[in-house]
Design an enzyme around this catalytic site. Structure first.
Site: not given
Ligand code: ATP
Ligand code: MG
Length: 575
Positions: A37, A271, A281
């Site tokens: 995102e 994760r 984020k």
């Molecule tokens: P955050 O928790 O940092 O806000 P998010 O999941 O909201 O992360 P996105 O931009 O939606 O951020 O994530 C893109 C992809 O990265 C998603 O498929 C998510 O599952 C993966 N992702 C995010 N954080 C991790 C992590 N710590 N380990 C593995 N995969 C991750």
């Molecule tokens: Mg997300």
């Protein structure tokens, strides 16, 4: 179906599942996607997801799409899109010509929503956000303290006819209703044990301009609706995501099934959590907004941009991602493993230089006044092709204050009155005395004599010289600013805080120490911004992008001390 005997041994459960899908013909080729995102910069957790998404596709001869998951107009921005693309490229992943935007699917998603309405599987609701929550119900503990979920209540608007719903939904889109006054909801089951399945909201009214679609839309699809259908539109065979989406999977499947679209399959993995830092984020944004760091690319941040600026090579990060593997349960990875991988990569590729962090003058009393000798130094003992360079040596040098003691503690092999030390690549010197500043009491200059027969460090008379220290010729010294970085948080798990405190209270007060008096040998002037070197005996350093012609700034990438190697050895001895 009989188990195949030739089932190959795959490394992890995702590759096993993908291989099985190919074997039974559920899909003919593999297509994955990485769906960030654009509301923040990528961090090392995203790098793990990238490694899994691109890695799985590659291993099966498939492709991985890059899709901006941009269905929330509030926080998304083109600046983030560009930062994300740059970081992914830098990490070494290539989406080729497959860059997509969920916002390009708005029209198609609208049609699919209408399809559900026509099937009697979606309705326009007049309840507001609060009421929807209240009607949905929550998990509660029963008298034995076991959680259970009493059924929710149907909305009074749940049984509107498809015709009426369609009309209202069109008018929602046309902007006839104020924000928050209506939503479109899936009609599933208000008594479902999974709360997410209790008629989830698919669309809400938001008059916020979107960074790509501008004011064209005033209704926006929710993640749970948009994500599976975006996957389906792109023909994603395996939608790999982190564990927190496991509970969303029934909903993912419900939308795919009922919209009758390409059957993408969601598989979750653990994760990445890293010690001494935070990986979300939201929290990273708080650090930036709270001015606890200098920005998203502050070298202490676990962002890709921060790591790049700090001097982490992409190959070292990829090595780390390969080593941590893929699991089905969450765990905490020691940040020292990451540092170990970075150090190994730099050990092989970074050239060595001499620098002194906290200089004090060393004067060689029997040196021929004004004489300068150019000594040969090896650029990288790990890589003969890196060649050699010349370093100037004279009667006035800088050494580190740490390398001299007026009264040496036990087992101190460096310089002190009467002791000998080897100057790296140069001569063996013996300390004959020192002078202090009369007011501050600080040592101002150290006096030595050198032995002309010991050039290059040989000691022909077999003297035992235990210590070797680095130095910089005073006349040729290049001033540098060394920024010594350490873990951002003292605590291993920074989010674990006692009541009344926040994770800010776990911030380390020594995550950045600036050595503004540091000096380095003249060859350092040739180093380009972004290049990483080893300062002998000190650590690996990367020349910062903010360096100017007047001031070279060097970020400490990682120290030389490998604590991980010790941990590994111990584990091998007592597994
Ligand atoms: P955050 O928790 O940092 O806000 P998010 O999941 O909201 O992360 P996105 O931009 O939606 O951020 O994530 C893109 C992809 O990265 C998603 O498929 C998510 O599952 C993966 N992702 C995010 N954080 C991790 C992590 N710590 N380990 C593995 N995969 C991750
Ligand atoms: Mg997300």
């Amino acid at each position: 179906m009989s188990e195949s005997i030739e089932k190959p041994e795959y490394l992890d459960f995702i590759r096993e599942a993908v291989a099985e899908d190919l074997r039974i013909g559920r899909c003919k080729e593999v297509r994955t996607r990485f769906p960030p995102e654009p509301n923040g910069w990528l961090h090392i957790g995203h790098a793990k997801a990238l490694f899994v998404d691109f890695g799985v596709a590659q291993d099966f001869g498939g492709k991985c799409n890059l899709r901006m998951d941009d269905t929330n107009p509030e926080k998304e921005d083109m600046e983030y899109v560009e930062a994300i693309k740059r970081d992914i490229k830098w990490l070494g992943f290539d989406w080729e010509d497959r860059l997509f935007f969920a916002s390009d699917y708005y029209e198609r998603l609208f049609e699919l929503a209408c399809k559900l309405i026509n099937k009697g599987l979606a309705y326009v609701d007049d309840l507001d956000e609060e009421q929807i929550k209240e009607y949905r119900g929550t998990n509660v503990p029963d008298k034995n303290n076991i959680t259970f979920t009493p059924p929710g209540r149907n909305s009074p608007w749940r049984d509107r006819s498809p015709k009426e719903n369609l009309d209202l939904f069109e008018r929602m889109r046309a902007g006839e209703f104020p924000d928050g006054s209506k939503t479109l909801r899936a009609k599933i089951d208000m008594a479902h044990p999974n709360l997410l399945m209790r008629d989830p909201v698919m669309y809400r009214i938001r008059r916020i301009p979107h960074y790509r679609t501008g004011t064209r839309w005033c209704i926006y699809p929710m993640y749970d609706f948009a994500h599976p259908l975006s996957d389906a539109i792109e023909g994603i065979t395996h939608s790999l995501c982190s564990l927190e989406y496991e509970i969303h999977r029934p909903l993912y499947e419900w939308f795919i099934q009922n919209c009758e679209v390409f059957p993408s399959r969601q598989i979750e993995f653990a994760r990445l959590n890293l010690s001494h830092t935070v990986l979300s984020k939201r929290w990273l944004l708080q650090l930036v907004r709270g001015k606890k760091v200098k920005g998203w690319d502050d070298p202490r941040m676990p962002t890709i941009a921060g790591m790049r600026r700090r001097g982490y090579p992409a190959a070292g990060i990829r090595d780390f991602l390969g080593r941590i593997g893929i699991a089905k349960t969450d765990s905490l990875v020691d940040i020292q493993l990451l540092e170990h991988c970075i150090r190994e990569e730099l050990n092989a590729h970074a050239n060595r230089y001499m620098a002194v962090m906290n200089p004090v003058k060393l004067v060689i009393e029997n040196w021929h006044k004004g004489k300068i000798e150019w000594l040969e130094a090896i650029n990288n003992p790990e890589d003969p092709s890196a060649g050699i360079r010349k370093i100037p040596f004279s009667g006035t040098l800088y050494i580190d204050r740490e390398d001299f003691k007026e009264t040496p503690p036990p087992k101190y092999y460096r310089l002190y009155p009467g002791n000998q030390v080897r100057l790296r690549y140069g001569y063996v010197v013996t300390c004959t005395g020192f002078e202090k500043d009369p007011i501050s009491g600080e040592i101002e200059r150290i006096r030595c004599v050198y032995d002309p027969n010991t050039r290059g460090g040989d000691a022909p008379d077999n003297r035992k010289v235990k210590g070797t220290i680095q130095w910089v010729c005073a006349m040729h010294a290049v001033p540098i600013e060394a920024r010594l970085y350490d873990h951002l948080f003292d605590a291993e798990r920074p989010m674990e805080v006692p009541e009344g405190k926040t994770f800010f209270d776990n911030l380390s007060d020594h995550s950045l120490i600036i050595e503004s008096r540091a000096v380095a040998e003249p060859a350092i002037a040739e180093i380009g911004k972004g290049e990483t070197v080893q300062f002998e005996r000190i650590g690996y350093f990367c020349k910062d992008l903010e360096s100017t012609s007047d001031l070279a700034i060097f970020n400490r990438t990682v120290t030389l001390k490998d604590t991980w190697a010790k941990i590994e050895k111990k584990l091998q001895r007592n597994p």
